[in-house]
Write a protein that holds these residues in place. Structure first.
Motif, short mmCIF file in Angstrom:
data_model
loop_
_atom_site.label_atom_id
_atom_site.label_comp_id
_atom_site.label_asym_id
_atom_site.label_seq_id
_atom_site.Cartn_x
_atom_site.Cartn_y
_atom_site.Cartn_z
N TRP A 102 0.85 -1.21 0.00
CA TRP A 102 0.00 0.00 0.00
C TRP A 102 0.87 1.25 0.00
O TRP A 102 0.64 2.18 -0.77
N ALA A 103 1.88 1.28 0.87
CA ALA A 103 2.72 2.46 1.01
C ALA A 103 3.45 2.78 -0.29
O ALA A 103 3.56 3.95 -0.68
N THR A 104 3.93 1.75 -0.97
CA THR A 104 4.62 1.96 -2.25
C THR A 104 3.67 2.55 -3.28
O THR A 104 4.01 3.53 -3.97
N ARG A 152 -3.03 -6.35 -3.89
CA ARG A 152 -2.15 -7.01 -4.85
C ARG A 152 -0.80 -7.36 -4.23
O ARG A 152 -0.39 -6.77 -3.22
N ARG A 153 -0.11 -8.27 -4.87
CA ARG A 153 1.24 -8.61 -4.42
C ARG A 153 2.23 -7.55 -4.88
O ARG A 153 1.95 -6.75 -5.78
N ALA A 154 3.39 -7.56 -4.27
CA ALA A 154 4.41 -6.55 -4.58
C ALA A 154 4.90 -6.65 -6.01
O ALA A 154 5.41 -5.67 -6.57
N VAL A 181 -7.95 -3.46 -2.94
CA VAL A 181 -8.25 -2.40 -1.98
C VAL A 181 -7.61 -1.08 -2.39
O VAL A 181 -8.16 0.00 -2.11
N PHE A 182 -6.48 -1.13 -3.08
CA PHE A 182 -5.88 0.14 -3.50
C PHE A 182 -6.73 0.80 -4.57
O PHE A 182 -7.03 2.00 -4.49
N HIS A 183 -7.11 0.05 -5.58
CA HIS A 183 -7.97 0.63 -6.62
C HIS A 183 -9.28 1.15 -6.01
O HIS A 183 -9.69 2.28 -6.28
#
Length: 292
Positions: free
Chosen positions: A41-43, A120-122, A133-135
């Protein structure tokens, strides 16, 4: 909450992805997110926040400022909902991933935004076939703080339930795609992003505004309802609102006669330009031609 390389979520996973609840909601279970998931998330957060100044519309920026969306951790849906409820009456509910259309529309019609609970994965930072969740949170939720978007998405939920009964869901889905997901708006003498699919994507945040490849056309409802879209790549056309308030006019329209009218016309490819279009910039199509 770590996922495997081939894992699908929610409706995309078939019966294996169906939760026990008929409305497909699940606990977010925020405490179960791993440090690696918060780091992902932070990235994503820091990358987008570095890109969006001067590109995202004011409503998005304002929503981000007022919501408890932090740079170093996945947001807590309960905290988001507390703020949203006070301002626009919306709440965020956790779902396992994609949900059936009727479930999605029912949630929207009652001012509940269903957000994927997984991240998502890194190694998937730049592309994910499912909304995570980011989208859903970074892309969509800030715009729900704007009264116009809050009312429009609720109206879309009601309209979706009706479109299902009328057999016109494909036409209405194009409206959502070219507005809520991939819409641009004029603001301060320039084009700005308000669509969640763009604002949550590093590469498309640049492409939609700066690439000479796509068309940028003035928004026309019947035209949009005829136009196919890309689900596998950048859009070939972006439709531009003169102002966000124009979405409220769409919420007041009786779509049934439009479905009949548009249904008699040919469906248009995603890269079409018509003589009647209000062309803001005609793309050269180079990006997609090179991808063939």
């Amino acid at each position: 909450m770590d996922t495997t390389a081939t894992a699908l979520h929610g409706w995309a996973a078939g019966e294996a992805g169906r939760p026990a609840s008929p409305d497909w909601t699940i606990p977010q279970n925020w405490a179960a997110y791993t440090p690696q998931e918060h780091a992902t998330w932070a990235t994503l957060y820091r990358r987008q926040m570095a890109l969006l100044p001067g590109r995202a519309c004011d409503a998005f920026v304002d929503g981000m400022r007022r919501l408890p969306i932090e740079p170093d951790r996945i947001p807590d849906f309960e905290r988001l909902s507390e703020v949203l409820m006070r301002h626009t009456g919306w709440q965020v509910v956790a779902v396992p991933g994609l949900v059936p259309d009727d479930v999605f529309f029912e949630h929207l019609a009652h001012r509940r935004f269903p957000a994927g609970q997984f991240i998502r994965r890194a190694d998937q930072l730049d592309y994910l076939q499912e909304p995570d969740v980011f989208h859903d949170v970074f892309g969509h939720v800030p715009m729900l703080m704007h009264p116009v978007m809050a009312d429009f998405i609720q109206a879309y939920g009601h309209g979706g339930l009706r479109a299902q009964r009328l057999g016109a869901l494909e036409m209405l889905a194009r409206v959502y795609w070219y507005t809520v997901e991939f819409g641009l708006v004029r603001e301060a003498g320039a084009l700005r992003i308000y669509g969640a699919g763009i604002v949550s994507s590093a590469s498309e945040s640049r492409f939609c505004l700066e690439s000479p490849s796509p068309h940028r056309l003035g928004f026309d409802l019947a035209r949009v309802m005829r136009t196919r879209y890309r689900i596998d790549d950048f859009q070939q056309t972006y439709f531009v609102l003169d102002r966000l308030e124009d979405l409220l006019r769409l919420a007041e329209i009786d779509f049934a006669p439009l479905y009949e009218q548009v249904g008699r016309l040919d469906t248009l490819p995603a890269d079409a330009v018509l003589p009647t279009d209000a062309v803001i910039s005609r793309g050269d199509g180079r990006y997609h031609q090179q991808r063939v």
